[in-house]
Scaffold this active site. Sequence first.
Site, mmCIF file in Angstrom:
data_model
loop_
_atom_site.group_PDB
_atom_site.id
_atom_site.type_symbol
_atom_site.label_atom_id
_atom_site.label_comp_id
_atom_site.label_asym_id
_atom_site.label_seq_id
_atom_site.Cartn_x
_atom_site.Cartn_y
_atom_site.Cartn_z
ATOM 1 C CG ASP A 1 -92.999 39.501 27.989
ATOM 2 O OD1 ASP A 1 -92.202 39.581 28.020
ATOM 3 O OD2 ASP A 1 -93.550 39.696 27.014
ATOM 4 C CG HIS B 1 -84.893 43.969 29.792
ATOM 5 N ND1 HIS B 1 -84.080 43.771 29.502
ATOM 6 C CD2 HIS B 1 -86.283 43.158 29.058
ATOM 7 C CE1 HIS B 1 -84.326 44.370 28.115
ATOM 8 N NE2 HIS B 1 -85.377 43.570 27.778
HETATM 9 C C1 SDX Z 1 -87.385 39.543 26.777
HETATM 10 O O1 SDX Z 1 -83.697 41.095 25.622
HETATM 11 C C2 SDX Z 1 -84.969 41.694 25.048
HETATM 12 O O2 SDX Z 1 -84.691 42.565 24.552
HETATM 13 C C3 SDX Z 1 -85.824 40.970 25.717
HETATM 14 C C4 SDX Z 1 -87.283 41.653 25.146
HETATM 15 C C5 SDX Z 1 -87.456 42.164 24.312
HETATM 16 O O3 SDX Z 1 -88.708 43.396 23.729
HETATM 17 O O4 SDX Z 1 -86.806 41.268 22.774
HETATM 18 O O5 SDX Z 1 -86.904 43.205 26.111
HETATM 19 C C6 SDX Z 1 -88.445 40.890 25.551
HETATM 20 O O6 SDX Z 1 -87.722 38.996 26.678
HETATM 21 C C7 SDX Z 1 -88.201 40.343 28.018
HETATM 22 C C8 SDX Z 1 -87.560 39.225 28.897
HETATM 23 C C9 SDX Z 1 -89.160 38.304 29.788
HETATM 24 N N1 SDX Z 1 -88.349 37.153 29.987
HETATM 25 C C10 SDX Z 1 -89.085 37.079 31.589
HETATM 26 O O7 SDX Z 1 -90.133 37.956 31.931
HETATM 27 C C11 SDX Z 1 -88.624 36.005 32.509
HETATM 28 C C12 SDX Z 1 -87.999 36.135 33.895
HETATM 29 N N2 SDX Z 1 -86.671 36.676 33.444
HETATM 30 C C13 SDX Z 1 -86.030 36.133 33.329
HETATM 31 O O8 SDX Z 1 -85.512 34.576 32.596
HETATM 32 C C14 SDX Z 1 -85.208 37.104 33.159
HETATM 33 O O9 SDX Z 1 -84.688 38.563 33.980
HETATM 34 C C15 SDX Z 1 -84.166 37.557 32.101
HETATM 35 C C16 SDX Z 1 -83.659 36.103 31.111
HETATM 36 C C17 SDX Z 1 -85.248 38.728 31.462
HETATM 37 C C18 SDX Z 1 -83.016 38.412 32.413
HETATM 38 O O10 SDX Z 1 -82.270 37.526 32.425
HETATM 39 P P1 SDX Z 1 -80.478 37.899 33.354
HETATM 40 O O11 SDX Z 1 -80.107 38.893 32.388
HETATM 41 O O12 SDX Z 1 -79.385 36.772 31.824
HETATM 42 O O13 SDX Z 1 -80.850 37.719 34.156
HETATM 43 P P2 SDX Z 1 -80.060 36.365 35.152
HETATM 44 O O14 SDX Z 1 -80.683 35.038 34.612
HETATM 45 O O15 SDX Z 1 -78.362 36.142 35.255
HETATM 46 O O16 SDX Z 1 -79.910 37.508 36.520
HETATM 47 C C19 SDX Z 1 -79.204 37.754 37.281
HETATM 48 C C20 SDX Z 1 -79.881 37.388 39.245
HETATM 49 C C21 SDX Z 1 -79.997 36.315 39.382
HETATM 50 O O17 SDX Z 1 -79.910 36.070 40.304
HETATM 51 P P3 SDX Z 1 -77.650 35.659 40.673
HETATM 52 O O18 SDX Z 1 -77.488 34.449 39.932
HETATM 53 O O19 SDX Z 1 -77.307 36.869 40.131
HETATM 54 O O20 SDX Z 1 -77.841 35.355 42.455
HETATM 55 O O21 SDX Z 1 -81.190 38.031 38.619
HETATM 56 C C22 SDX Z 1 -81.877 36.970 39.020
HETATM 57 C C23 SDX Z 1 -81.120 34.800 38.648
HETATM 58 O O22 SDX Z 1 -81.548 34.161 39.199
HETATM 59 N N3 SDX Z 1 -82.952 36.766 38.251
HETATM 60 C C24 SDX Z 1 -84.757 36.608 38.747
HETATM 61 C C25 SDX Z 1 -84.944 36.847 38.253
HETATM 62 N N4 SDX Z 1 -84.416 37.554 36.496
HETATM 63 C C26 SDX Z 1 -83.182 37.420 36.797
HETATM 64 N N5 SDX Z 1 -84.733 36.208 39.524
HETATM 65 C C27 SDX Z 1 -86.410 35.983 40.220
HETATM 66 N N6 SDX Z 1 -86.980 36.829 39.061
HETATM 67 C C28 SDX Z 1 -86.981 36.700 37.537
HETATM 68 N N7 SDX Z 1 -87.716 37.076 37.090
#
Ligand code: SDX
Length: 431
Positions: free
Chosen positions: A366, A308
């Site tokens: 989720d 998140h």
């Molecule tokens: C919702 O914003 C809100 O409040 C949203 C929400 C709401 O109520 O409105 O809470 C609802 O959208 C919840 C999130 C649902 N999405 C997912 O579950 C999809 C999987 N999660 C990821 O796509 C990600 O965690 C996000 C999109 C939720 C957040 O992404 P960020 O904040 O942009 O973080 P990032 O992509 O920069 O990740 C940081 C690091 C990265 O690695 P590095 O590049 O630093 O090496 O963490 C890794 C990412 O690759 N990472 C993950 C991961 N999520 C982040 N690696 C593996 N699996 C994951 N799920």
Amino acid sequence: MAESTKNATLQLDGKSFDLPIFSPTVGPDVIDIRKLYANAGVFTYDPGFTSTAACDSTITFIDGDKGELLHRGYPIDQLAEKSHYLEVCYLLLYGDLPSAQALEDFENRVTNHTMLHEQMQYFFRGFRRDAHPMAIMVGVVGAMSAFYHDSTDITDAWQREVASIRLIAKMPTIAAWAYKYHTGQPFVYPRNDLDYASNFLRMCFSVPAEEYEVNPILSRAMDRIFTLHADHEQNASTSTVRLASSSGANPFACIAAGVACLWGPAHGGANQACLEMLREIGTPDRIPEFIDRAKDKNDPFRLMGFGHRVYKNFDPRAKVMKQSADEVLDLLGIENNPTLQVAKELEVAALADPYFTEKKLFPNVDFYSGIILEAMGFPTSMFTPIFALSRTVGWVSQWKEMIGDPQNKIGRPRQLYLGSTARDYTDIEKR
Ligand code: SDX
């Protein structure tokens, strides 16, 4: 607006620029950069808005480190346990918990706006039967501005109020009819003698051929899911609604923009993607393979329902959802649900892995919601429409707050331009 009590100083090219700092009720201070470009000729740079406060608000506060979510100061776990969705709607819209009379009046107003203009049925019938329900919701919600002209003038406080009630009241009917259209079953009209969640379940699952009794366990679980998704500060879809509203667009068009944004798998579409992922994993013995894929930088796969932007601890909604999943499956007599088993073991395996703990990736809202929705009889394609239905009150509350703010102006970000400098057109013969 808060009062500035101190300044930050920016040193740039030998000059100093004082930037006022505002302190919130709770949370990080903010540096006011509104005059930065005019005074210093520079932009700030923050793609994805990781360090940017786009507005001030009094509606929802999230402490990502503590895993805390407050709606007008009330913790989400208390609201999920003690309140119900329409009372939370009142709280988000009007700022405090209602008296018994105020709540009754509000619930009556919502109940009496649940029907759709009969002509809108033809809008649904224009879609292919296999259209994703979110595609239908985006279209139909936007089309509301073609049917409810008398609540599109955002400068009229009463019309803003009517549009708010209409949107909250009609979203369950729109989502249920999108589902019915998808299944080929007839539309079911709302009933005024049912509560909000029961009405939605009946519109989704009843058929004219037989009586339908709402299962109180399911309607309580449904109402709790609505509450857990109601609002969440300045997330992507809420920010979309605010930006669309800043141009003065009508409320139905703005909420349709929010529905469209929520659909993405990185946002509200993650509940569908998560359940599909859990099904693909299938059995606990395949969990290590998927954990390795999620950690592999060369593999675009991510653990859906994990991570998140704000929460760097457990999403408090995920905790409530997990308890609810256990309760609902147990009460429904669903034992040893393989998907729930995989989810629980996946959570344990991920949280034992340094990759996830060091990046502070925890289950989010989720991760467990789809398991409950599947047990309730919904297909995965209905998971995000249910999220959109629930979040409508959050979008509407944030929209009302913004429209009512005298500081409100059109949102117009700038950029770091890395393209070509000016050059003359070259005739095709010379290229
Ligand atoms: C919702 O914003 C809100 O409040 C949203 C929400 C709401 O109520 O409105 O809470 C609802 O959208 C919840 C999130 C649902 N999405 C997912 O579950 C999809 C999987 N999660 C990821 O796509 C990600 O965690 C996000 C999109 C939720 C957040 O992404 P960020 O904040 O942009 O973080 P990032 O992509 O920069 O990740 C940081 C690091 C990265 O690695 P590095 O590049 O630093 O090496 O963490 C890794 C990412 O690759 N990472 C993950 C991961 N999520 C982040 N690696 C593996 N699996 C994951 N799920």
